[in-house]
Design an enzyme around this catalytic site. Structure first.
Site, PDB file in Angstrom:
ATOM      1  N   GLU A 310      21.522  22.979  57.922  1.00 20.44           N
ATOM      2  CA  GLU A 310      20.962  23.485  56.647  1.00 20.44           C
ATOM      3  C   GLU A 310      19.509  23.934  56.848  1.00 20.44           C
ATOM      4  OE1 GLU A 310      22.819  24.009  54.185  1.00 20.44           O
ATOM      5  OE2 GLU A 310      24.546  22.752  54.691  1.00 20.44           O
TER       6      GLU A 310
HETATM    7  C1  LIG Z   1      26.815  19.145  63.538  1.00 15.97           C
HETATM    8  C2  LIG Z   1      26.463  20.511  63.072  1.00 15.97           C
HETATM    9  C3  LIG Z   1      27.074  21.035  61.934  1.00 15.97           C
HETATM   10  C4  LIG Z   1      26.796  22.334  61.514  1.00 15.97           C
HETATM   11  N1  LIG Z   1      27.482  22.871  60.463  1.00 15.97           N
HETATM   12  C5  LIG Z   1      27.339  24.198  60.177  1.00 15.97           C
HETATM   13  C6  LIG Z   1      28.190  24.838  59.210  1.00 15.97           C
HETATM   14  O1  LIG Z   1      29.035  24.208  58.571  1.00 15.97           O
HETATM   15  N2  LIG Z   1      28.044  26.173  59.006  1.00 15.97           N
HETATM   16  C7  LIG Z   1      27.120  26.908  59.680  1.00 15.97           C
HETATM   17  O2  LIG Z   1      27.047  28.104  59.439  1.00 15.97           O
HETATM   18  N3  LIG Z   1      26.300  26.347  60.610  1.00 15.97           N
HETATM   19  C8  LIG Z   1      26.405  25.015  60.876  1.00 15.97           C
HETATM   20  N4  LIG Z   1      25.600  24.420  61.828  1.00 15.97           N
HETATM   21  C9  LIG Z   1      24.623  25.236  62.520  1.00 15.97           C
HETATM   22  C10 LIG Z   1      23.181  24.916  62.122  1.00 15.97           C
HETATM   23  O3  LIG Z   1      22.919  25.368  60.825  1.00 15.97           O
HETATM   24  C11 LIG Z   1      22.277  25.543  63.190  1.00 15.97           C
HETATM   25  O4  LIG Z   1      22.442  24.783  64.384  1.00 15.97           O
HETATM   26  C12 LIG Z   1      20.825  25.580  62.777  1.00 15.97           C
HETATM   27  O5  LIG Z   1      20.630  26.505  61.723  1.00 15.97           O
HETATM   28  C13 LIG Z   1      19.909  25.975  63.949  1.00 15.97           C
HETATM   29  O6  LIG Z   1      20.374  27.108  64.613  1.00 15.97           O
HETATM   30  P1  LIG Z   1      20.526  27.090  66.209  1.00 15.97           P
HETATM   31  O7  LIG Z   1      21.337  25.916  66.585  1.00 15.97           O
HETATM   32  O8  LIG Z   1      20.963  28.434  66.647  1.00 15.97           O
HETATM   33  O9  LIG Z   1      19.053  26.813  66.735  1.00 15.97           O
HETATM   34  P2  LIG Z   1      17.871  27.907  66.908  1.00 15.97           P
HETATM   35  O10 LIG Z   1      17.787  28.781  65.700  1.00 15.97           O
HETATM   36  O11 LIG Z   1      18.056  28.555  68.236  1.00 15.97           O
HETATM   37  O12 LIG Z   1      16.624  26.959  66.940  1.00 15.97           O
HETATM   38  C14 LIG Z   1      16.226  26.225  68.099  1.00 15.97           C
HETATM   39  C15 LIG Z   1      14.809  25.673  67.880  1.00 15.97           C
HETATM   40  O13 LIG Z   1      13.889  26.764  67.690  1.00 15.97           O
HETATM   41  C16 LIG Z   1      13.212  26.621  66.457  1.00 15.97           C
HETATM   42  N5  LIG Z   1      13.037  27.936  65.830  1.00 15.97           N
HETATM   43  C17 LIG Z   1      13.951  28.925  65.700  1.00 15.97           C
HETATM   44  N6  LIG Z   1      13.439  29.962  65.036  1.00 15.97           N
HETATM   45  C18 LIG Z   1      12.171  29.617  64.718  1.00 15.97           C
HETATM   46  C19 LIG Z   1      11.103  30.274  64.032  1.00 15.97           C
HETATM   47  N7  LIG Z   1      11.254  31.490  63.503  1.00 15.97           N
HETATM   48  N8  LIG Z   1       9.929  29.629  63.907  1.00 15.97           N
HETATM   49  C20 LIG Z   1       9.755  28.381  64.416  1.00 15.97           C
HETATM   50  N9  LIG Z   1      10.724  27.715  65.084  1.00 15.97           N
HETATM   51  C21 LIG Z   1      11.907  28.327  65.230  1.00 15.97           C
HETATM   52  C22 LIG Z   1      14.095  25.737  65.589  1.00 15.97           C
HETATM   53  O14 LIG Z   1      13.357  25.068  64.592  1.00 15.97           O
HETATM   54  C23 LIG Z   1      14.689  24.803  66.638  1.00 15.97           C
HETATM   55  O15 LIG Z   1      13.817  23.744  66.872  1.00 15.97           O
HETATM   56  C24 LIG Z   1      25.841  23.109  62.234  1.00 15.97           C
HETATM   57  C25 LIG Z   1      25.179  22.560  63.338  1.00 15.97           C
HETATM   58  C26 LIG Z   1      25.501  21.284  63.770  1.00 15.97           C
HETATM   59  C27 LIG Z   1      24.822  20.750  64.999  1.00 15.97           C
END
Ligand SMILES: Cc1cc2nc3c(=O)[nH]c(=O)nc-3n(C[C@H](O)[C@H](O)[C@H](O)COP(=O)(O)OP(=O)(O)OC[C@H]3O[C@@H](n4cnc5c(N)ncnc54)[C@H](O)[C@@H]3O)c2cc1C
Length: 465
Positions: A310
């Protein structure tokens, strides 16, 4: 429930009968299908595509990752609320639409048939193991049908409505898990005999329950003040949401703005603090806490997800400082400050909270001063510097909000004689703990946020290697 609610509010009525009864009955599962391999925090980079067909439906192609309850054999069907781009739509967030994409589509004779949605992987997670998190592929055989929700290109705004509710419930989940960990550690602290009062020199004396050691009391109070404060925060947001629904005009706007302002805090402050709180529960169990024989380690693992899904904490920090604080020329902050000042004025009338009220008033002044200072930074040094420590600003803001809520709780105790005396005493103790141990931590945050030393901006990323 969230996915069904979205269909109910935004999708054409003709879809209501098809999906809502089964989804609300729990026979069909709903999902939020947003995240893609190249689009996590940055949803504007979603690349799944949707192509309109002559019959008004769309053909979907793409991959979604980390989808909670994305597939299972517990239910007959899984209904994805999927974000995708209609061919030719503008780039960025303005070109994202939302579709209802069931795993099984309904044929004309009412039977279910495969809709070309396949699970291509399941994630093995450190906690949250009751929910299957799937990697999904849509339209591998060019036969995945979807139905548009609302209008094209408005998908993200619909999704955010659902996500705001989900965000408050993430904060509540983090608080609930912390609460379970607290009660487990409280029970253990009352039962475990270890050591004696530090002033006692006599080894012949029986050992004392560890709850009698000052440091164990501190660890329990840390958990309890966080949990009660965070629960109060979630309830305060729910109250604003209710009031927004039942009021009109300026009143409605007031509650809406305060809710918008507090939503990133209500999601992220409990999520972040829950990691420390559940970790503290483990610490009370000592070595046993590190083993799987006791439940504390499970709570620690379970709560870790809350700062990630989220929207990560960083994204909520950007939302708070980059958008919410400046919303309507700072009107939301001003309205919230007025609420806080009312409680400060009440708390000043009671001997047992007077000093804390003065401390909080000072912190509010510092926060206002800092916010003005950061606006100047934005003008002079640009948005990257302005937002570089937005996560710290969120932590600072959250801690001050909790200070307000502790005064609010003690005001209630001071103003109601019918409240149980021991309950009220416990609230005063927690409030005292919060103002003595937690609120002072904001000093370090103020110092950093006001510093002109740009540690993380404009440096060569290779230097961190
Ligand atoms: C158990 C689980 C359940 C989930 N359920 C759902 C679901 O039901 N539906 C769905 O759509 N998604 C779901 N997700 C996905 C989740 O919403 C994403 O993992 C999350 O939004 C982060 O995206 P990412 O993993 O690509 O990390 P990234 O976006 O790659 O982020 C990696 C790191 O970089 C930082 N970062 C990235 N961009 C920026 C920025 N602009 N400025 C500063 N820092 C930044 C982040 O804060 C983080 O620390 C789920 C994830 C998990 C692990």
């Amino acid at each position: 429930m969230g996915a069904a609610h979205l269909i109910e509010v935004f999708a054409d009525k003709k879809y209501h009968d098809v999906y809502l009864p089964k989804m609300f009955a729990g026979e069909w599962q709903g999902t939020m299908a947003l995240t893609e391999p190249g689009a996590g925090s940055s949803l504007s980079d979603v690349v799944s595509t949707a192509e309109k067909q002559d019959d008004g439906t769309y053909k979907l192609v793409g991959q979604k990752i980390f989808i909670s309850c994305g597939d299972s054999d517990v239910v007959d069907n899984v209904v994805h609320l999927m974000l995708a781009r209609v061919k030719g739509a503008p780039a960025g967030t303005k070109g994202i639409s939302m579709f209802i994409v069931p795993r099984e589509r309904i044929t004309e004779d009412g039977t279910l048939e495969h809709n070309d949605v396949t699970s291509i992987g399941v994630y093995h997670k450190m906690g949250y193991k009751g929910a299957p998190i799937a990697h999904l592929s849509f339209g591998e055989n060019n036969d995945c049908q979807g139905w548009l929700v609302g209008e094209e290109n408005k998908g993200l705004s619909y999704m955010f409505q659902m996500m705001n509710e989900a965000r408050i419930s993430v904060g509540l989940h983090a608080t609930s898990i912390s609460s379970a960990a607290y009660y487990a550690s409280l029970k253990y602290a009352n039962e475990r005999l270890q050591g004696r009062n530090i002033a006692e020199k006599n080894p012949e004396l029986p050992q004392t329950p560890i709850i009698n050691h000052a440091d164990v009391k501190r660890m329990l109070l840390f958990q309890k003040t966080f949990i009660d404060g965070a629960l109060c925060l979630e309830l305060q947001c729910s109250y604003f949401a209710d009031m927004e629904r039942v009021t009109e005009g300026d009143e409605k706007e007031k509650y809406n703005l305060m809710l918008e302002l507090l939503t990133p805090v209500a999601k992220s402050y409990p999520a972040e603090m829950s990691n420390f709180s559940t970790s503290t529960a483990i610490q009370i169990f000592g070595g046993y806490g590190f083993t799987k024989d006791f439940i504390a380690e499970q709570y620690y693992r379970e709560t870790r997800i809350h700062t990630i899904h989220e929207g990560t904490t960083a994204i909520h920090g950007l939302d708070l400082l980059g958008r919410k604080v400046m919303m309507k020329n700072g009107k939301a902050v001003m309205l919230l400050m007025q609420e806080v000042m009312q409680d400060i004025a009440k708390a000043k009338q009671h001997e047992n909270t007077k000093a804390h009220a003065t401390t909080l008033e000072k912190k509010l002044g510092q926060l206002q001063e800092l916010s003005m200072h950061l606006m100047t930074v934005a003008q002079k040094e640009g948005v990257e510097v302005y937002l570089s420590d937005a996560t710290l600003y969120l932590e600072l803001f959250g801690t001050i909000v909790l200070g307000w809520l502790w005064l609010k709780m003690t005001n209630t105790c001071n103003e109601n004689e019918s409240i149980d005396k021991t309950f009220a005493e416990s609230k005063f103790l927690c409030c005292n703990y919060f103002f003595e141990y937690e609120l002072p931590k904001t000093e370090g945050l103020f110092t950093r946020l006001k510093s002109t030393n740009r540690v993380t901006v404009g440096i060569d990323s290779k230097l961190i290697d």
